[in-house]
Design a protein around this motif. Structure first.
Motif, mmCIF file in Angstrom:
data_model
loop_
_atom_site.group_PDB
_atom_site.id
_atom_site.type_symbol
_atom_site.label_atom_id
_atom_site.label_comp_id
_atom_site.label_asym_id
_atom_site.label_seq_id
_atom_site.Cartn_x
_atom_site.Cartn_y
_atom_site.Cartn_z
ATOM 1 N N GLU A 1 1.972 1.963 -3.593
ATOM 2 C CA GLU A 1 0.761 2.269 -4.370
ATOM 3 C C GLU A 1 0.273 3.684 -4.056
ATOM 4 N N LYS B 1 -6.635 0.295 2.037
ATOM 5 C CA LYS B 1 -5.174 0.233 1.994
ATOM 6 C C LYS B 1 -4.586 1.418 2.760
ATOM 7 N N LYS C 1 -9.235 5.524 -0.298
ATOM 8 C CA LYS C 1 -8.482 4.276 -0.444
ATOM 9 C C LYS C 1 -7.294 4.172 0.512
ATOM 10 N N PHE C 2 -6.634 5.328 0.808
ATOM 11 C CA PHE C 2 -5.392 5.269 1.565
ATOM 12 C C PHE C 2 -5.377 6.046 2.883
ATOM 13 N N GLU D 1 0.829 -1.210 0.000
ATOM 14 C CA GLU D 1 0.000 0.000 0.000
ATOM 15 C C GLU D 1 0.863 1.260 0.000
#
Length: 235
Positions: free
Chosen positions: A114, A149, A141-142, A111
């Motif tokens: 990414e 992630k 998402k992060f 992650e």
């Protein structure tokens, strides 16, 4: 006229009809119970067999994780040597970035790279609407709590991003990206340079199976509550 006599050796003719009937029915009931038990045991074995064949059952085993490493880029040892000069040189080379990503996957920390790549792509956005949509996607998402992630960020950095996500700019994730970059450079990068993935590239050897730290799939009790540990069900 001939008469056919049938003898039931297992019946005692001296016993009462009620007692004889009870014995026959009792024995029949046992046989039916035994047949039903075998059918249930066979059904349990079939269900367990199907469960073991499910792809997600093996999704985090070393074998399936190694499948992610199977496609190795063709890199000359001379080129791979340059990646040890600095973390920047590693990430600036497409094959170096790919090799480092494959390494992070063996440590289950992909992650980080990414997120770093997502931030690099985000900086290329030009339209205000695109900036807003991409920023929201990266945040969900992060960054946000329990994100699929989620990267490791301090509370202050996350709070600043959360407050600015409604009106993001191309620099909204700069602090977070810098933080993740430092974590990878000081921690993961040093281990990458000692890893089999990198050493094999230096030596020009093909990729060998890597010892991976297994993250087992979480099973719930309900998935196995019908499968007894009694050895008898496997007979």
């Amino acid at each position: 006229m001939e008469m056919l006599l049938v003898f039931f050796a297992h019946l005692n003719m001296c016993e009462s009809k009620e007692k004889t009937f009870f014995k026959v029915m009792h024995r029949s009931g046992k046989e039916e119970t035994s047949i039903e038990a075998k059918i249930r045991a066979k059904d349990k074995r079939n269900r367990l067999s199907l469960l073991l064949q499910r792809p997600d059952f093996h999704e985090d085993t070393p074998t399936s994780r190694f499948a992610l490493l199977a496609k190795e880029p063709r890199v000359s040892p001379e080129e791979a040597v340059k990646w040890a000069e600095s973390f920047d040189k590693l990430l600036s080379h497409r094959d170096g970035l790919d090799a480092f990503t494959r390494f992070l996957k063996t440590e289950f920390s992909e992650e980080n790279i990414e997120f770093w790549e997502a931030c690099e792509d985000f900086k290329k956005c030009k339209e205000p609407q695109q900036i807003s949509l991409e920023a929201k996607a990266i945040y969900e998402k992060f960054i946000q709590n329990d994100a699929p992630k989620e990267v490791n960020l301090d509370f202050h950095t996350k709070e600043v991003i959360t407050k600015s996500i409604t009106q993001p700019t191309l620099h909204s994730f700069d602090a977070a990206q810098s933080r993740v970059y430092q974590l990878m450079e000081q921690d993961s990068y040093t281990r990458f340079l000692k890893s089999e993935i990198y050493l094999h590239l230096l030596e020009g050897r093909p990729q060998r199976p890597t010892n991976l730290r297994r993250r087992s799939r979480s099973f719930t009790y309900n998935e196995f509550q019908d499968v007894k540990s009694d050895v008898a069900i496997w007979l």
